[in-house]
Scaffold this motif. Structure first.
Motif, PDB file in Angstrom:
ATOM      1  N   ALA A 194       0.826  -1.218   0.000  1.00  0.00           N
ATOM      2  CA  ALA A 194       0.000   0.000   0.000  1.00  0.00           C
ATOM      3  C   ALA A 194       0.856   1.263   0.000  1.00  0.00           C
ATOM      4  O   ALA A 194       0.338   2.356  -0.172  1.00  0.00           O
ATOM      5  CB  ALA A 194      -0.928  -0.009   1.210  1.00  0.00           C
ATOM      6  N   ALA A 195       2.157   1.117   0.215  1.00  0.00           N
ATOM      7  CA  ALA A 195       3.027   2.304   0.302  1.00  0.00           C
ATOM      8  C   ALA A 195       3.117   3.019  -1.043  1.00  0.00           C
ATOM      9  O   ALA A 195       3.035   2.404  -2.101  1.00  0.00           O
ATOM     10  CB  ALA A 195       4.418   1.891   0.761  1.00  0.00           C
ATOM     11  N   ALA A 196       3.280   4.341  -0.957  1.00  0.00           N
ATOM     12  CA  ALA A 196       3.546   5.146  -2.156  1.00  0.00           C
ATOM     13  C   ALA A 196       5.071   5.268  -2.261  1.00  0.00           C
ATOM     14  O   ALA A 196       5.688   6.127  -1.617  1.00  0.00           O
ATOM     15  CB  ALA A 196       2.892   6.506  -2.024  1.00  0.00           C
ATOM     16  N   ILE A 215       9.707  -2.358  -5.848  1.00  0.00           N
ATOM     17  CA  ILE A 215       9.561  -3.442  -4.857  1.00  0.00           C
ATOM     18  C   ILE A 215       8.490  -4.436  -5.290  1.00  0.00           C
ATOM     19  O   ILE A 215       8.688  -5.654  -5.236  1.00  0.00           O
ATOM     20  CB  ILE A 215       9.219  -2.851  -3.465  1.00  0.00           C
ATOM     21  N   LEU A 216       7.353  -3.914  -5.742  1.00  0.00           N
ATOM     22  CA  LEU A 216       6.249  -4.788  -6.154  1.00  0.00           C
ATOM     23  C   LEU A 216       6.668  -5.679  -7.324  1.00  0.00           C
ATOM     24  O   LEU A 216       6.397  -6.888  -7.329  1.00  0.00           O
ATOM     25  CB  LEU A 216       5.021  -3.951  -6.517  1.00  0.00           C
ATOM     26  N   ALA A 217       7.370  -5.086  -8.279  1.00  0.00           N
ATOM     27  CA  ALA A 217       7.815  -5.878  -9.432  1.00  0.00           C
ATOM     28  C   ALA A 217       8.813  -6.950  -8.993  1.00  0.00           C
ATOM     29  O   ALA A 217       8.761  -8.095  -9.465  1.00  0.00           O
ATOM     30  CB  ALA A 217       8.445  -4.960 -10.473  1.00  0.00           C
ATOM     31  N   GLU A 244       2.371  -6.163 -15.631  1.00  0.00           N
ATOM     32  CA  GLU A 244       3.816  -5.913 -15.656  1.00  0.00           C
ATOM     33  C   GLU A 244       4.517  -6.309 -14.359  1.00  0.00           C
ATOM     34  O   GLU A 244       5.669  -6.712 -14.367  1.00  0.00           O
ATOM     35  CB  GLU A 244       4.083  -4.438 -15.955  1.00  0.00           C
ATOM     36  N   LYS A 245       3.801  -6.177 -13.229  1.00  0.00           N
ATOM     37  CA  LYS A 245       4.452  -6.455 -11.941  1.00  0.00           C
ATOM     38  C   LYS A 245       4.113  -7.851 -11.412  1.00  0.00           C
ATOM     39  O   LYS A 245       4.475  -8.195 -10.297  1.00  0.00           O
ATOM     40  CB  LYS A 245       4.093  -5.372 -10.928  1.00  0.00           C
ATOM     41  N   HIS A 246       3.338  -8.628 -12.176  1.00  0.00           N
ATOM     42  CA  HIS A 246       2.956  -9.999 -11.798  1.00  0.00           C
ATOM     43  C   HIS A 246       2.268 -10.043 -10.440  1.00  0.00           C
ATOM     44  O   HIS A 246       2.526 -10.938  -9.619  1.00  0.00           O
ATOM     45  CB  HIS A 246       4.168 -10.935 -11.808  1.00  0.00           C
TER      46      HIS A 246
HETATM   47  N1  CTP Z   1       5.771   0.345  -6.180  1.00  0.00           N
HETATM   48  C1  CTP Z   1       6.875  -0.298  -5.684  1.00  0.00           C
HETATM   49  N2  CTP Z   1       8.116   0.206  -5.893  1.00  0.00           N
HETATM   50  C2  CTP Z   1       8.288   1.338  -6.633  1.00  0.00           C
HETATM   51  C3  CTP Z   1       7.151   2.003  -7.142  1.00  0.00           C
HETATM   52  C4  CTP Z   1       5.898   1.480  -6.886  1.00  0.00           C
HETATM   53  O1  CTP Z   1       6.719  -1.331  -5.034  1.00  0.00           O
HETATM   54  N3  CTP Z   1       9.501   1.790  -6.803  1.00  0.00           N
HETATM   55  C5  CTP Z   1       4.446  -0.247  -5.937  1.00  0.00           C
HETATM   56  C6  CTP Z   1       3.493   0.583  -5.092  1.00  0.00           C
HETATM   57  O2  CTP Z   1       3.609   0.266  -3.703  1.00  0.00           O
HETATM   58  C7  CTP Z   1       2.130   0.167  -5.611  1.00  0.00           C
HETATM   59  C8  CTP Z   1       2.409  -0.176  -7.075  1.00  0.00           C
HETATM   60  O3  CTP Z   1       3.823  -0.402  -7.176  1.00  0.00           O
HETATM   61  O4  CTP Z   1       1.681  -0.998  -4.965  1.00  0.00           O
HETATM   62  C9  CTP Z   1       2.027   0.887  -8.063  1.00  0.00           C
HETATM   63  O5  CTP Z   1       2.542   2.122  -7.685  1.00  0.00           O
HETATM   64  P1  CTP Z   1       2.253   3.411  -8.546  1.00  0.00           P
HETATM   65  O6  CTP Z   1       3.026   4.561  -7.972  1.00  0.00           O
HETATM   66  O7  CTP Z   1       0.768   3.583  -8.721  1.00  0.00           O
HETATM   67  O8  CTP Z   1       2.804   3.000  -9.975  1.00  0.00           O
HETATM   68  P2  CTP Z   1       4.193   3.076 -10.672  1.00  0.00           P
HETATM   69  O9  CTP Z   1       4.698   1.717 -10.869  1.00  0.00           O
HETATM   70  O10 CTP Z   1       5.076   4.015  -9.939  1.00  0.00           O
HETATM   71  O11 CTP Z   1       3.785   3.637 -12.099  1.00  0.00           O
HETATM   72  P3  CTP Z   1       3.391   5.124 -12.586  1.00  0.00           P
HETATM   73  O12 CTP Z   1       4.264   6.059 -11.818  1.00  0.00           O
HETATM   74  O13 CTP Z   1       3.670   5.047 -14.036  1.00  0.00           O
HETATM   75  O14 CTP Z   1       1.919   5.299 -12.288  1.00  0.00           O
END
Ligand code: CTP
Length: 410
Positions: free
Chosen positions: A277-279, A310-312, A344-346
């Motif tokens: 859930a983190a941004a 991290i998610l990917a 893309e992130k599976h």
């Molecule tokens: N996330 C992550 N690691 C990052 C960026 C995002 O794990 N470096 C995770 C976030 O926690 C969230 C998901 O990926 O669960 C999507 O984050 P979001 O900011 O909406 O998307 P982005 O992958 O950053 O894509 P964009 O900026 O193109 O919307």
């Protein structure tokens, strides 16, 4: 409410503590009785300074009890404790909470609490200073760890003309929580599961003073962690923001995307569910100045580089027993973008929310999300973030069992 209420036929002990809000539990009791519950009022000695027995006896399903030594029935506490389907403490004062948390059993209500196996709902009400005192914070955390449902006080006018957090929660809110006890909403659907949740926006340092950040408050992530704990999971919350101690969660505090990556990657493999859930910042400074950048040096050139996704990473290393939930904070094409991230992130699910809406997304207490997963999507109505978390976790747990990702039956 009609007798189709989940409260119909339930035996409820309503424990009334000695606080000014005791008068409000009369209304709560009446509503419980209207819903078909059999309500046994138990008043503490202190409560009798605020309210009288007559009203509770007249409106309850049986006469008020106040003492272990009421004549006719020699062991009322064990009878009450064994027969109860639920016990509600309203108002739960600092004193009553402390006695319950430490197992003191020196009157009818506390002996009943110690003797019961029924679920207990604590509806706290007290002055702000008392609610925030470390002893109360610790006692509430202890009760939550034991599975007690705690309904926190609301903000508003308090006795003596003060304003602040401390008011007994609205009757509707208490009724909803008690109904949920009986409609399976708070079942132990994550019992035995290890759950990892991340919350808050990461901070990417520019120099020792400044950082690149975002508007995430961490509220939705914290709500996920708290809801998962209530559902019986063993929860680790990796957070960039402070987490109320009263939630009783295991918290790992981090700051940057790299810190979060390190914390998550050491924990994730053993987890049955990960909720990102983190941004997380997508970019960080290529070089962090070790000293404060001075204005006299002119506007600095900040060169950015990508952070680890991290998610990917989790998606690429996902063990067979794990469900992976990501988020998508969008201001435009909600579902299409969420679906792209899912692919893309599976991830197994993406919780997509439109952060441009005034009552959803960053910093507010409510959210409106669409749960996007393989082949389908589920749009959830506006609700407070805790409710959103409960609904998403409920759906995800059922999906995981249906798919055979989790082998137990829950
Ligand atoms: N996330 C992550 N690691 C990052 C960026 C995002 O794990 N470096 C995770 C976030 O926690 C969230 C998901 O990926 O669960 C999507 O984050 P979001 O900011 O909406 O998307 P982005 O992958 O950053 O894509 P964009 O900026 O193109 O919307």
């Amino acid at each position: 409410m009609s007798n189709s209420s989940p409260l119909a036929g339930k035996r409820i002990v309503l424990g009334v503590g000695g606080g000014i809000a005791a008068y409000k539990s009369v209304e709560l009791m009446r509503r419980l009785v209207d819903a078909g519950a059999f309500v046994s009022p138990v008043l503490t000695r202190a409560s009798l300074r605020f309210v009288g027995k007559t009203t509770f006896s007249a409106l309850g399903s049986e006469p008020v009890r106040t003492s272990l030594w009421d004549a006719a029935d020699p062991i009322p506490h064990t009878r009450l404790a064994q027969q109860a389907d639920a016990i509600i403490l309203a108002p739960a004062t600092a004193d009553l909470i402390a006695r319950y948390a430490t197992g003191i059993a020196d009157d009818l209500l506390t002996t009943t609490l110690v003797a019961t196996k029924a679920p207990v709902v604590v509806v706290a009400a007290m002055h702000t200073e008392m609610w925030q005192h470390p002893s109360v914070v610790e006692n509430i955390a202890t009760l939550r760890k034991r599975g007690v449902v705690v309904i926190e006080p609301e903000v508003g006018r308090l006795a003596g003309g003060d304003n602040g957090v401390g008011r007994l929660a609205a009757t509707e809110k208490v009724l909803a929580a008690v109904e949920e006890l009986f409609s399976g909403g708070r079942g132990q659907i994550l019992h035995g599961k290890k759950v990892l949740v991340t919350a808050g926006g990461t901070r990417e340092a520019i120099d020792p003073v400044r950082y690149l950040g975002n508007r995430s408050s961490g509220k939705q992530g914290i709500a996920f962690a708290a809801a998962a704990a209530t559902f019986g999971a063993e929860v680790t919350l990796v957070s960039t923001v402070p987490v109320p101690e009263s939630l009783g969660l295991k918290v790992v505090s981090v700051e940057s995307a790299q810190d979060m990556f390190d914390a998550v990657s050491t924990e994730a493999a053993q987890c049955d569910l990960v909720v990102m859930a983190a941004a997380v910042a997508d970019f960080r400074c290529k070089e962090i100045s070790p000293v404060k950048i001075k204005k006299s040096q002119g506007a600095p050139q900040v060169v950015l580089e990508p952070t680890p996704d991290i998610l990917a990473f989790l998606g690429s290393a996902k063990p067979g027993h794990q469900v992976l939930v990501g988020f998508a904070a969008e201001t435009g094409e909600l579902e299409a973008e969420a679906r792209r991230k899912l692919r893309e992130k599976h991830a197994d699910f993406i919780v997509a929310n439109n952060v441009a809406e005034h009552d959803a997304g960053f910093a507010v207490d409510t959210n409106r999300v669409t749960l996007v997963y393989e082949g389908s999507a589920l749009a959830l109505d506006l609700a407070d973030k805790r409710r959103i978390a409960e609904k998403v976790l409920g759906f995800v747990a059922e999906w995981a069992r249906n798919k055979g990702v989790w082998k137990d039956q829950g």
